[in-house]
Design an enzyme around this catalytic site. Structure first.
Site, mmCIF file in Angstrom:
data_model
loop_
_atom_site.group_PDB
_atom_site.id
_atom_site.type_symbol
_atom_site.label_atom_id
_atom_site.label_comp_id
_atom_site.label_asym_id
_atom_site.label_seq_id
_atom_site.Cartn_x
_atom_site.Cartn_y
_atom_site.Cartn_z
ATOM 1 C CE LYS A 17 -2.129 -0.986 3.886
ATOM 2 N NZ LYS A 17 -1.535 -2.279 4.272
ATOM 3 N NE ARG B 197 6.290 -0.609 10.127
ATOM 4 C CZ ARG B 197 5.163 -0.629 9.424
ATOM 5 N NH1 ARG B 197 5.133 -0.115 8.216
ATOM 6 N NH2 ARG B 197 4.064 -1.163 9.916
ATOM 7 N NE ARG C 188 1.926 -4.996 11.319
ATOM 8 C CZ ARG C 188 3.033 -4.922 10.573
ATOM 9 N NH1 ARG C 188 4.148 -5.548 10.959
ATOM 10 N NH2 ARG C 188 3.044 -4.232 9.476
ATOM 11 N NE ARG D 49 7.501 -3.138 6.175
ATOM 12 C CZ ARG D 49 6.182 -2.959 6.142
ATOM 13 N NH1 ARG D 49 5.582 -2.645 5.008
ATOM 14 N NH2 ARG D 49 5.470 -3.124 7.230
ATOM 15 N NE ARG E 145 -4.378 -1.437 9.289
ATOM 16 C CZ ARG E 145 -3.250 -0.931 8.778
ATOM 17 N NH1 ARG E 145 -3.093 0.366 8.640
ATOM 18 N NH2 ARG E 145 -2.279 -1.722 8.405
HETATM 19 P P1 ADP Z 1 1.080 -2.022 7.618
HETATM 20 O O1 ADP Z 1 0.107 -1.698 6.558
HETATM 21 O O2 ADP Z 1 2.374 -2.551 7.077
HETATM 22 O O3 ADP Z 1 0.489 -2.889 8.685
HETATM 23 P P2 ADP Z 1 0.915 0.685 8.729
HETATM 24 O O4 ADP Z 1 2.065 1.613 8.750
HETATM 25 O O5 ADP Z 1 -0.215 1.014 7.816
HETATM 26 O O6 ADP Z 1 1.544 -0.731 8.405
HETATM 27 O O7 ADP Z 1 0.321 0.542 10.216
HETATM 28 C C1 ADP Z 1 1.131 0.250 11.325
HETATM 29 C C2 ADP Z 1 0.259 0.156 12.593
HETATM 30 O O8 ADP Z 1 -0.384 1.436 12.855
HETATM 31 C C3 ADP Z 1 -0.900 -0.842 12.530
HETATM 32 O O9 ADP Z 1 -0.475 -2.163 12.824
HETATM 33 C C4 ADP Z 1 -1.845 -0.259 13.600
HETATM 34 O O10 ADP Z 1 -1.395 -0.562 14.898
HETATM 35 C C5 ADP Z 1 -1.699 1.243 13.412
HETATM 36 N N1 ADP Z 1 -2.706 1.748 12.443
HETATM 37 C C6 ADP Z 1 -2.439 2.248 11.207
HETATM 38 N N2 ADP Z 1 -3.596 2.571 10.573
HETATM 39 C C7 ADP Z 1 -4.605 2.264 11.410
HETATM 40 C C8 ADP Z 1 -6.027 2.343 11.339
HETATM 41 N N3 ADP Z 1 -6.655 2.825 10.252
HETATM 42 N N4 ADP Z 1 -6.756 1.923 12.409
HETATM 43 C C9 ADP Z 1 -6.152 1.457 13.506
HETATM 44 N N5 ADP Z 1 -4.824 1.343 13.646
HETATM 45 C C10 ADP Z 1 -4.045 1.736 12.623
#
Ligand code: ADP
Length: 219
Positions: A15, A161, A172, A128, A89
């Site tokens: 993404k 990360r 996750r 990553r 999400r």
């Molecule tokens: P990835 O898509 O690789 O899981 P992100 O950088 O999008 O990584 O998200 C990292 C973390 O940030 C998620 O695992 C969650 O804890 C939090 N997070 C990000 N976006 C949301 C969201 N829309 N709702 C709730 N938590 C979120």
């Protein structure tokens, strides 16, 4: 033309990479709650500290916090359309976005779902590397960075990360399967959902993404 898109998919589905390519090609502003919260943590703000632990263990941050972040962002930068990477999400977030957009007398144009296998997710996440300073993402497998983990753009340190650890990834993925998967049906019913095979290289995926944008949301 203002284009309003959301990018959906499992962790590691690409993404962030595709969002960045979309911004470069189409000039649509992008935002990612995950990236915002990582930055807040690095800055040591109350929001960053409050959410760091949940992120660290692979859980989802509360809908209230995330929706407020998005509302603030839209107020400041939403006039030129958007690409959301990692939002919504949950169904509650998707419903909140609909009502925010309704209030602004507008709507979502496209929901792009990047389909990836669990094997792809594991392979990508285990290798990553991300720049601490500018967020540039690359792979530890790339010969370039194996010996000298320094960002080619800003000289920042490239590191893993902390939530890319194997056990955290499991959590996750469970969060994704239980809370985010239902959004496929949600956007499917609205007839704006399009799935793309995300198991391929970034350029091949982007070729499909850009055709989709040009086709469904022409300038
Ligand atoms: P990835 O898509 O690789 O899981 P992100 O950088 O999008 O990584 O998200 C990292 C973390 O940030 C998620 O695992 C969650 O804890 C939090 N997070 C990000 N976006 C949301 C969201 N829309 N709702 C709730 N938590 C979120």
């Amino acid at each position: 033309m203002k284009r309003r898109l959301v990018l959906l998919g499992a962790p590691g589905s690409g993404k962030g990479t595709q969002a960045e390519m979309i911004t470069r090609q189409f000039g649509i502003p992008v935002t990612s709650p995950g990236a915002i919260l990582r930055r807040e943590k690095d800055l040591g703000t109350p929001l960053g500290l409050q959410t760091a632990e949940i992120i660290q263990y692979g859980g989802l941050v509360s809908d209230e916090i995330i929706v407020e972040l998005i509302e603030d962002w839209l107020r400041l930068h939403g006039a030129h359309g958007f690409v959301f990477d990692g939002f919504p999400r949950t169904l509650r977030q998707a419903e909140a976005l609909l009502s925010i957009l309704k209030r602004l007398r507008t709507a979502l144009d496209l929901a792009i779902w990047l389909d990836v296998s669990e094997q792809t997710v594991r392979d990508r996440i285990s290798g990553r590397l991300q720049c601490r300073s500018c967020g540039f993402v690359t792979s530890a497998m790339s010969a370039h960075f194996a010996d000298r983990p320094v960002c080619p753009y800003c000289d920042g340190r490239l590191e893993r990360r902390t939530d890319d650890d194997f056990a955290v990834l499991q959590k996750r993925l469970v969060e994704f399967n239980t809370k985010t998967q239902p959004l496929a049906e949600f956007y499917g019913k609205m007839s704006i959902l399009h799935r793309i095979d995300g198991n391929r290289g970034r350029e091949a995926v982007f070729a499909d993404v850009s055709c989709l944008i040009e086709d469904k949301v022409p300038a």
